[in-house]
Design a protein around this motif. Structure first.
Motif, PDB file in Angstrom:
ATOM      1  N   SER A 115     -13.883   3.990 -25.225  1.00 24.32           N
ATOM      2  CA  SER A 115     -12.771   3.282 -24.592  1.00 24.32           C
ATOM      3  C   SER A 115     -11.661   2.986 -25.603  1.00 24.32           C
ATOM      4  N   VAL A 116     -10.449   3.362 -25.230  1.00 17.70           N
ATOM      5  CA  VAL A 116      -9.268   3.061 -26.037  1.00 17.70           C
ATOM      6  C   VAL A 116      -8.167   2.595 -25.089  1.00 17.70           C
ATOM      7  N   SER A 117      -7.094   2.090 -25.650  1.00 17.61           N
ATOM      8  CA  SER A 117      -5.954   1.666 -24.837  1.00 17.61           C
ATOM      9  C   SER A 117      -4.675   2.207 -25.456  1.00 17.61           C
ATOM     10  N   ILE A 118      -3.643   2.268 -24.651  1.00 18.45           N
ATOM     11  CA  ILE A 118      -2.373   2.835 -25.093  1.00 18.45           C
ATOM     12  C   ILE A 118      -1.399   1.717 -25.459  1.00 18.45           C
ATOM     13  N   SER A 119      -0.956   1.716 -26.702  1.00 18.13           N
ATOM     14  CA  SER A 119       0.116   0.837 -27.210  1.00 18.13           C
ATOM     15  C   SER A 119      -0.259  -0.632 -27.340  1.00 18.13           C
ATOM     16  N   CYS A 120      -1.125  -1.146 -26.475  1.00 18.13           N
ATOM     17  CA  CYS A 120      -1.489  -2.564 -26.520  1.00 18.13           C
ATOM     18  C   CYS A 120      -2.949  -2.713 -26.106  1.00 18.13           C
ATOM     19  N   PHE A 121      -3.521  -3.891 -26.366  1.00 16.24           N
ATOM     20  CA  PHE A 121      -4.906  -4.142 -25.966  1.00 16.24           C
ATOM     21  C   PHE A 121      -4.944  -5.195 -24.863  1.00 16.24           C
ATOM     22  N   TYR A 122      -6.104  -5.334 -24.239  1.00 16.02           N
ATOM     23  CA  TYR A 122      -6.285  -6.282 -23.145  1.00 16.02           C
ATOM     24  C   TYR A 122      -6.842  -7.584 -23.714  1.00 16.02           C
ATOM     25  N   PHE A 209      -0.215  -2.392 -16.284  1.00 13.57           N
ATOM     26  CA  PHE A 209      -1.211  -3.463 -16.236  1.00 13.57           C
ATOM     27  C   PHE A 209      -1.942  -3.553 -17.575  1.00 13.57           C
ATOM     28  N   PRO A 210      -2.181  -4.774 -18.066  1.00 17.07           N
ATOM     29  CA  PRO A 210      -2.745  -4.943 -19.414  1.00 17.07           C
ATOM     30  C   PRO A 210      -4.166  -4.417 -19.574  1.00 17.07           C
ATOM     31  N   ASP A 211      -4.904  -4.275 -18.457  1.00 10.30           N
ATOM     32  CA  ASP A 211      -6.278  -3.784 -18.573  1.00 10.30           C
ATOM     33  C   ASP A 211      -6.376  -2.272 -18.396  1.00 10.30           C
ATOM     34  N   ALA A 212      -5.243  -1.572 -18.428  1.00  9.56           N
ATOM     35  CA  ALA A 212      -5.269  -0.107 -18.339  1.00  9.56           C
ATOM     36  C   ALA A 212      -6.172   0.452 -19.436  1.00  9.56           C
ATOM     37  N   GLU A 213      -6.928   1.475 -19.089  1.00 10.39           N
ATOM     38  CA  GLU A 213      -7.948   1.981 -20.014  1.00 10.39           C
ATOM     39  C   GLU A 213      -7.920   3.502 -20.063  1.00 10.39           C
ATOM     40  N   VAL A 214      -8.236   4.024 -21.234  1.00  7.50           N
ATOM     41  CA  VAL A 214      -8.423   5.464 -21.406  1.00  7.50           C
ATOM     42  C   VAL A 214      -9.843   5.682 -21.908  1.00  7.50           C
ATOM     43  N   GLN A 215     -10.549   6.599 -21.277  1.00  4.62           N
ATOM     44  CA  GLN A 215     -11.882   6.963 -21.741  1.00  4.62           C
ATOM     45  C   GLN A 215     -11.807   8.345 -22.389  1.00  4.62           C
TER      46      GLN A 215
END
Length: 270
Positions: A115-122, A209-215
């Motif tokens: 799990s990673v996120s783009i530009s910001c974290f949740y 949305f802040p909880d957007a996620e990339v797997q």
């Protein structure tokens, strides 16, 4: 055509080439063999489906000016990441070095994903993990966004384990799936019709949305690492030494509190 002419033609295909050429002006004459070769080369240059998907994702990253992909982890995991990169739980089960998990299980059950996120974290999720880990130090690692198109990635507009994701339809991979992370939505009860992104002051490269996620479904090599974000100068010195010792002196270390960079209740982007 007499017998001598027939004998002069080595094969049926050669004969057909000659007959075809007689009907064309000299400047247009070309053998079937040459045409087939040109078609073959053109087909060889044709991009695959996977390459087209990668190009689309890269175009979205460039258009959105996405500069990094983030992954937060316990500081104790940094040595292993510097040696082996980011690995999924499924792979780490057989690791020959110490690995420190932030939770017993993944909420989505996807042990083969990173799990990673783009530009910001949740912030909500990160704060919960930090609370459960006690006083253990953490680090937020920044990776080159090219991994979004060099690796097989699944894009989630909201967290992968959320109800919003459960009832959402559509492909999770590819440029269109990535673009959906930045789709705007109207603000309810707003007479001006201000969009959600504008109302919350989101940069173009930050998900809606802040909880957007990339797997990420493949291991991520440590060469993708760009730098680290830590909270204290002491941890910063520790990370700096670890980077230098592993030959990654080009990686940056940023020291600042792990607080949301955009606060717009009820949403926070870290």
């Amino acid at each position: 055509m007499n017998r001598d002419e027939v004998a002069a033609v080595a094969s049926t295909s050669e004969y057909m080439n000659r007959q075809k050429a007689k009907r064309l002006p000299a400047r247009h004459r070309i053998s079937y063999a040459t045409t087939a070769g040109a078609v073959g080369r053109a087909m060889a240059r044709k991009k695959t489906y996977g390459e087209k998907i990668a190009d689309h994702i890269a175009a979205v990253v460039q258009a959105r000016n996405i500069e990094h992909v983030l992954h937060f982890t316990l500081l104790e995991n940094l040595p292993g990441i510097l040696r082996n990169g980011l690995l999924s739980r499924a792979i780490l089960q057989d690791a020959d070095y110490d690995v420190f998990a932030s939770d017993v299980d993944r909420l989505d059950g996807e042990d083969g994903a990173i799990s990673v996120s783009i530009s910001c974290f949740y912030p909500k999720m990160f704060d919960a993990k930090r609370y459960r880990s006690g006083n253990a130090p953490w680090v937020i690692l920044a990776f080159d966004p090219s991994l979004l198109w060099t690796h097989h990635c699944l894009f989630y507009r909201n967290g992968a384990s959320t109800n919003a994701t459960k009832y959402e339809h559509g492909k999770r991979y590819g440029g269109f799936a990535l673009e959906r992370l930045f789709d705007d939505c109207s603000m309810m009860m707003d007479p001006r019709g201000t969009g959600f992104r504008e109302a919350h002051g989101l940069p173009t490269g930050w998900p809606t949305f802040p909880d957007a996620e990339v797997q990420v479904m493949n291991p991520v090599h440590p060469d993708y690492l760009l730098g680290a974000w830590v909270e204290t100068p002491e941890i910063g010195d520790h990370v700096r030494k670890a980077f230098d010792a592993s030959g990654r002196d080009q990686c940056d270390v940023v020291v600042q509190p792990f607080v949301p960079r955009i606060c717009s209740k009820p949403y926070w982007w870290g």
